[in-house]
Design an enzyme around this catalytic site. Structure first.
Site, PDB file in Angstrom:
ATOM      1  N   ASP A 112       0.822  -1.222   0.000  1.00 28.43           N
ATOM      2  CA  ASP A 112       0.000   0.000   0.000  1.00 28.43           C
ATOM      3  C   ASP A 112       0.854   1.269   0.000  1.00 28.43           C
ATOM      4  O   ASP A 112       1.953   1.283   0.555  1.00 28.43           O
ATOM      5  CB  ASP A 112      -0.894  -0.028   1.256  1.00 28.43           C
ATOM      6  CG  ASP A 112      -2.040   0.951   1.156  1.00 28.43           C
ATOM      7  OD1 ASP A 112      -2.270   1.497   0.058  1.00 28.43           O
ATOM      8  OD2 ASP A 112      -2.701   1.180   2.180  1.00 28.43           O
TER       9      ASP A 112
ATOM     10  N   HIS B 217       2.636   2.894  -8.952  1.00 23.48           N
ATOM     11  CA  HIS B 217       2.494   1.439  -9.097  1.00 23.48           C
ATOM     12  C   HIS B 217       3.749   0.831  -9.752  1.00 23.48           C
ATOM     13  O   HIS B 217       4.178  -0.258  -9.387  1.00 23.48           O
ATOM     14  CB  HIS B 217       1.247   1.097  -9.916  1.00 23.48           C
ATOM     15  CG  HIS B 217      -0.026   1.500  -9.234  1.00 23.48           C
ATOM     16  ND1 HIS B 217      -0.271   1.223  -7.903  1.00 23.48           N
ATOM     17  CD2 HIS B 217      -1.113   2.185  -9.677  1.00 23.48           C
ATOM     18  CE1 HIS B 217      -1.467   1.705  -7.569  1.00 23.48           C
ATOM     19  NE2 HIS B 217      -1.982   2.308  -8.625  1.00 23.48           N
TER      20      HIS B 217
ATOM     21  N   ASN C 226     -10.640  -3.426  -6.185  1.00 24.13           N
ATOM     22  CA  ASN C 226      -9.826  -2.465  -6.950  1.00 24.13           C
ATOM     23  C   ASN C 226     -10.392  -2.151  -8.344  1.00 24.13           C
ATOM     24  O   ASN C 226      -9.962  -1.186  -8.989  1.00 24.13           O
ATOM     25  CB  ASN C 226      -8.374  -2.941  -7.090  1.00 24.13           C
ATOM     26  CG  ASN C 226      -7.556  -2.812  -5.817  1.00 24.13           C
ATOM     27  OD1 ASN C 226      -6.621  -3.569  -5.569  1.00 24.13           O
ATOM     28  ND2 ASN C 226      -7.894  -1.830  -4.988  1.00 24.13           N
TER      29      ASN C 226
HETATM   30  C1  FPP Z   1      -2.157  -0.058  -3.276  1.00 23.25           C
HETATM   31  O1  FPP Z   1      -1.636   1.261  -3.213  1.00 23.25           O
HETATM   32  C2  FPP Z   1      -1.584  -0.752  -4.439  1.00 23.25           C
HETATM   33  C3  FPP Z   1      -2.300  -1.386  -5.414  1.00 23.25           C
HETATM   34  C4  FPP Z   1      -3.767  -1.454  -5.424  1.00 23.25           C
HETATM   35  C5  FPP Z   1      -1.625  -2.006  -6.593  1.00 23.25           C
HETATM   36  C6  FPP Z   1      -0.395  -2.820  -6.285  1.00 23.25           C
HETATM   37  C7  FPP Z   1       0.258  -3.167  -7.565  1.00 23.25           C
HETATM   38  C8  FPP Z   1       1.583  -3.169  -7.810  1.00 23.25           C
HETATM   39  C9  FPP Z   1       2.599  -2.901  -6.776  1.00 23.25           C
HETATM   40  C10 FPP Z   1       2.104  -3.395  -9.197  1.00 23.25           C
HETATM   41  C11 FPP Z   1       2.023  -4.753  -9.782  1.00 23.25           C
HETATM   42  C12 FPP Z   1       2.387  -5.880  -8.905  1.00 23.25           C
HETATM   43  C13 FPP Z   1       3.300  -6.863  -9.158  1.00 23.25           C
HETATM   44  C14 FPP Z   1       3.308  -8.034  -8.249  1.00 23.25           C
HETATM   45  C15 FPP Z   1       4.276  -6.823 -10.260  1.00 23.25           C
HETATM   46  P1  FPP Z   1      -2.614   2.502  -3.461  1.00 23.25           P
HETATM   47  O2  FPP Z   1      -2.662   2.795  -4.897  1.00 23.25           O
HETATM   48  O3  FPP Z   1      -3.969   2.209  -2.861  1.00 23.25           O
HETATM   49  O4  FPP Z   1      -1.881   3.613  -2.676  1.00 23.25           O
HETATM   50  P2  FPP Z   1      -2.558   4.888  -1.978  1.00 23.25           P
HETATM   51  O5  FPP Z   1      -3.345   4.373  -0.823  1.00 23.25           O
HETATM   52  O6  FPP Z   1      -1.378   5.698  -1.552  1.00 23.25           O
HETATM   53  O7  FPP Z   1      -3.391   5.556  -3.015  1.00 23.25           O
END
Ligand code: FPP
Length: 247
Positions: free
Chosen positions: A26, A43, A74
């Site tokens: 996160d 990301h 999501n």
């Molecule tokens: C949460 O942070 C993150 C996600 C919903 C996406 C996670 C995906 C990746 C790290 C990329 C692909 C994965 C792999 C395994 C190659 P957020 O966007 O909710 O952060 P925020 O709360 O700061 O907005």
């Protein structure tokens, strides 16, 4: 690894490592916002962090690493953001496939992948079938995964298996666990959530019953091997009683 022990007075004990670490990756969006970058850049940075952390877990001898890459909730995000996460996953899998023979990392996907693009599904099935011959570290990627969804799916499959009325009088945990996406995996010992949020967000609801939780304010793209060391050290201070009393 040796360097780590030389440099750090306070280190984790190698014979008491968690077997299974799970991570809610996160803070990508906030990391990007702080730099006036689009969320997709966050990301992309998060995907690189995942790569580094997975390598570190392999190097220190963690047996299972499970990450939350995309939840059943999501899909509510803008289509462009969903698309860019899917693209990052494709890119990651293409690269992982090239290195699999060398790295011998076993990979598994937890979640309903049937709704993903044909290209992503093909990459997932290729990765999973190649993985069958490896027996080293296992990386599990939760994709279109939700803990409640997983439990409902398991209950449905169980009911369908016994629709002829032959179900045993009492359903036990071991049998029900076999209907989970995580069938065959040990429950996570340690669940890490960076970015300052302190909730489970529908992650591994069934499997986390006795997991130790570790929270940190560090945003996922900034998470490092040192942060993982801190989480492991904290884990090793915990007393796990599984509902019993101190021995
Ligand atoms: C949460 O942070 C993150 C996600 C919903 C996406 C996670 C995906 C990746 C790290 C990329 C692909 C994965 C792999 C395994 C190659 P957020 O966007 O909710 O952060 P925020 O709360 O700061 O907005």
């Amino acid at each position: 690894m040796l360097n780590f022990f030389k440099k750090n007075k306070q280190a984790w004990e190698p014979d008491r490592l968690p077997r299974h670490i799970a991570i809610i990756m996160d803070g990508n969006g906030r990391w990007a916002a702080k730099r006036a970058l689009p969320r997709t850049a966050g990301h992309a940075a998060g995907a690189e962090t995942f790569r580094r952390v997975a390598t570190y877990c392999k190097d220190i001898g963690i047996e299972y690493l499970t990450v939350y890459a995309f939840s059943t909730e999501n899909w509510k995000r803008p289509q462009s953001e969903v698309g860019s996460i899917m693209q990052l996953l494709e890119k990651y899998l293409i690269e992982a496939l090239e290195k699999m023979e060398r790295d011998k990392v076993k990979m598994k996907f937890l979640g309903d992948v049937s709704v993903l693009s044909p290209k992503l599904r093909a990459l997932i099935s290729e990765t999973e079938s190649l993985s069958e011959k490896f027996d080293g570290v296992q990386v599990n990627i939760c994709l279109n995964y939700g803990g409640r969804d997983e439990i409902l799916r398991a209950a449905t499959h169980y009911a369908l298996d016994y629709k002829d009325g032959t179900a045993p009088q009492k359903l036990d945990e071991e049998t029900f666990s076999k209907y989970m996406y995580s069938s065959g995996l040990p429950d996570p010992d340690l669940i890490i959530r960076p970015s300052g949020e302190m909730r489970s967000s529908n992650f591994l609801l069934w499997q986390s019953a006795y997991s130790e939780f570790y929270f940190t304010d560090v945003l996922w793209p900034d998470f490092s091997a040192t942060e993982l060391d801190r989480a492991i050290i904290a884990y090793q201070t915990r007393e796990r009683r599984y509902g019993g009393i101190k021995k």
